[in-house]
Design an enzyme around this catalytic site. Structure first.
Site, PDB file in Angstrom:
ATOM      1  N   ARG A   1      -1.443   9.649   1.381  1.00  0.00           N
ATOM      2  CA  ARG A   1      -2.892   9.656   1.209  1.00  0.00           C
ATOM      3  C   ARG A   1      -3.459  11.082   1.086  1.00  0.00           C
ATOM      4  NH1 ARG A   1      -6.189   5.238   4.762  1.00  0.00           N
ATOM      5  NH2 ARG A   1      -5.394   3.696   3.343  1.00  0.00           N
TER       6      ARG A   1
ATOM      7  N   GLU B   1       0.855  -1.197   0.000  1.00  0.00           N
ATOM      8  CA  GLU B   1       0.000   0.000   0.000  1.00  0.00           C
ATOM      9  C   GLU B   1       0.883   1.236   0.000  1.00  0.00           C
ATOM     10  OE1 GLU B   1      -2.876  -0.414   3.153  1.00  0.00           O
ATOM     11  OE2 GLU B   1      -4.070  -1.830   1.984  1.00  0.00           O
TER      12      GLU B   1
HETATM   13  C1  SIN Z   1      -7.741   0.738   2.343  1.00  0.00           C
HETATM   14  O1  SIN Z   1      -7.973  -0.447   2.153  1.00  0.00           O
HETATM   15  O2  SIN Z   1      -7.366   1.512   1.469  1.00  0.00           O
HETATM   16  C2  SIN Z   1      -7.949   1.285   3.686  1.00  0.00           C
HETATM   17  C3  SIN Z   1      -6.883   0.856   4.568  1.00  0.00           C
HETATM   18  C4  SIN Z   1      -6.728   1.850   5.664  1.00  0.00           C
HETATM   19  O3  SIN Z   1      -7.481   2.800   5.760  1.00  0.00           O
HETATM   20  O4  SIN Z   1      -5.769   1.698   6.396  1.00  0.00           O
END
Ligand code: SIN
Length: 509
Positions: free
Chosen positions: A277, A114
């Protein structure tokens, strides 16, 4: 008034509350749940997963570096160290409880990627159904503990405080509106987030900041209230709340494009779609403000594998007539997570005697000004567990409460639903992704008007007004931009302000 007496009262039945309850057993624990157990908590909707440094190329210190970097310079270093150090052990515990995390062909845990993580370290279940799987595991474990009593469909309304000590909560039976006094020797608030305060959110409708508002009214110290994280990619199909399109879709290579076909993130951040983010969310917001629409293009990166890799997102898309194998997914930013909350120490102790907090309702300081993806379930596990350790070791004296009196505010008074809707619009427009003193003052004035008209009515609006006020006050006080808090009138960070904020209701400290 019905009275229930328990040893430890846990308010909230998401991952933090249930973890705390499990760790407290065999002590006598009552878990208060606002809905039916398993419904209404953000945990069940979590897609991404749990971050933990368990890969061969990873370490807690690398995880800590990424967590601090996302926190934009104000994360509490000690809390970050605890979080990242304890992560692998908490994953191990969930495995022992039976959590079916995804594994590769050789039986190793599959680790997802991520944004803003230097390594693959996201533990997942069912592709993008991690929260649901964890919740099921914890609910089964709780059911097997006779010392844990779950009370469903009760909304906590106010703390019971006697001689400065928190002695439980007054709750409202959602079906009958009857008041219930739940008294306890220790009270743990694990009530989750505040997303309902914003017009666009990925949170369940129950995320009305109940724990924060109750603790604030009782005089608890709060922290970091201005920091509200917007997820860049909520599914823009007109649903409220908005379904999430997990960041892992971008982690696997999907790209953002506007309706002119421009991959605008290339000009915004060196990591493009995998930038922080807040940066990605603001870039999308800016496109929308300019009248563009934004889509997530997963066709080349994921294509035919989409249904297997992201079954939850695929289901949401298909329900709206979108096939992400061959079409872009329409997305927009939405309020997702609140870094602020009830100020707690490294054991989840609040500033009020007898009161602890864990999960999203608490502010441990670990997330600083912005939370790293997939650190929220982790924080709930780690600090749910630490709260339990501390409560169990606290040697709580068992003291019956004195005579209890309480007046429950009537739910559903005339105009209340419209007031909630107004508040959500005002917060999204003026205290959302891009803030400015002018807009924040507009929000403050509207909160004051609504407070004067409705302040004492119903739990939902009453709590949203308190939390809204605290967020706007803190956003006004932070005259800089940092992490999720962006002020267009102070667009740069100010090193003199590189510290957490603390406040009490009615007085910024
Ligand atoms: C997501 O799956 O993008 C959310 C994960 C998160 O908010 O940590």
């Amino acid at each position: 008034m019905e009275e229930r007496r328990g040893g430890v009262l846990v308010v909230g039945a998401g991952i933090a509350g249930l973890m705390a309850a499990l760790k407290l057993a065999p002590m006598n624990v009552t878990v208060l749940c606002k809905t039916r157990l398993g419904k209404g908590s953000a945990t069940g909707w979590a897609q991404g997963g749990i971050a933990a440094a368990i890969g061969k190329d990873d370490s807690p210190s690398l995880h800590a570096i990424d967590t601090r970097r996302a926190g934009a310079g104000i994360s509490d270093e000690k809390i970050v160290e605890i979080l990242t150090r304890d992560a692998p052990a908490r994953i191990e515990e969930l495995l022992e409880l039976g959590a079916a995390f995804d594994r590769d062909d050789s039986g190793e845990l599959m680790l997802g990627r991520e944004a803003a993580h230097q390594r693959r370290r996201i533990v997942k279940a069912g592709g993008d159904a991690t929260g649901h799987a964890i919740l099921r595991t914890l609910i089964e474990a709780v059911a097997a503990h006779p010392s844990i009593d779950v009370v469903e469909n009760v909304t906590a309304a106010d703390l019971i405080v006697e001689n400065g000590i928190v002695r439980g909560v007054y709750g409202c039976d959602n079906a009958t509106n009857a008041t219930i006094a739940c008294t306890a020797d220790a009270t743990v608030l694990a009530t989750g987030g505040i997303g309902r305060l914003y017009r666009y959110t990925t949170n369940p409708v129950q995320a009305t900041g109940d724990g924060i508002a109750m603790a604030a009214r009782a005089g608890a110290l709060l922290a970091d209230m201005e920091f509200v994280q917007f997820h860049p990619t909520a599914l823009a199909i007109g649903r409220d709340p908005m379904p999430l399109v997990t960041e892992a879709v971008r982690g696997e290579g999907a790209v953002l494009v506007n309706d002119l076909g421009d991959r605008f993130m290339l000009d915004v951040h060196p990591d493009a779609e995998l930038g922080p983010r807040d940066v990605v969310a603001r870039a999308i917001f800016e496109q929308l403000q300019r009248g563009r629409t934004v889509g997530l293009d997963a066709r080349a990166a994921i294509g035919a594998h989409f249904p297997q890799e992201f079954p939850t997102v695929f289901g949401f898309c298909v329900s709206a007539g979108i096939d992400p194998r061959v079409q872009n997914i329409p997305v927009a930013p939405a309020a997702h997570y609140h870094m602020g909350g009830i100020a707690v120490d490294e054991w989840g102790r609040t500033t009020l005697e007898g009161l602890w907090s864990c999960g999203e309702s608490s502010a441990t300081g670990v997330h600083g000004a912005n939370r790293l993806a997939s650190n929220s379930l982790l924080e709930a596990l780690v600090y749910g567990s630490r709260v339990a350790t501390n409560v169990a070791g606290a040697g709580l004296p068992s003291r019956p409460t004195g005579r209890l009196e309480y007046r429950m505010r009537p739910a559903g008074a005339d105009g209340q639903a419209q007031a909630v809707s107004d508040l959500r619009n005002v917060m999204y427009t003026n205290a959302g992704l891009v803030r400015h003193e002018r807009g924040l003052r507009v929000a403050l004035a509207r909160i004051e008007e609504l407070g004067a008209a409705f302040g004492d009515a119903g739990n939902e609006l009453r709590n949203l007004l308190v939390v809204g006020r605290l967020i706007v006050d803190a956003a006004l006080a932070r005259s800089e931009s940092r992490g999720s808090h962006f002020r267009s009138d102070y667009a740069q960070s100010d090193e003199a302000l590189a510290k957490r904020s603390f406040t009490r209701l009615g007085s910024l400290a």
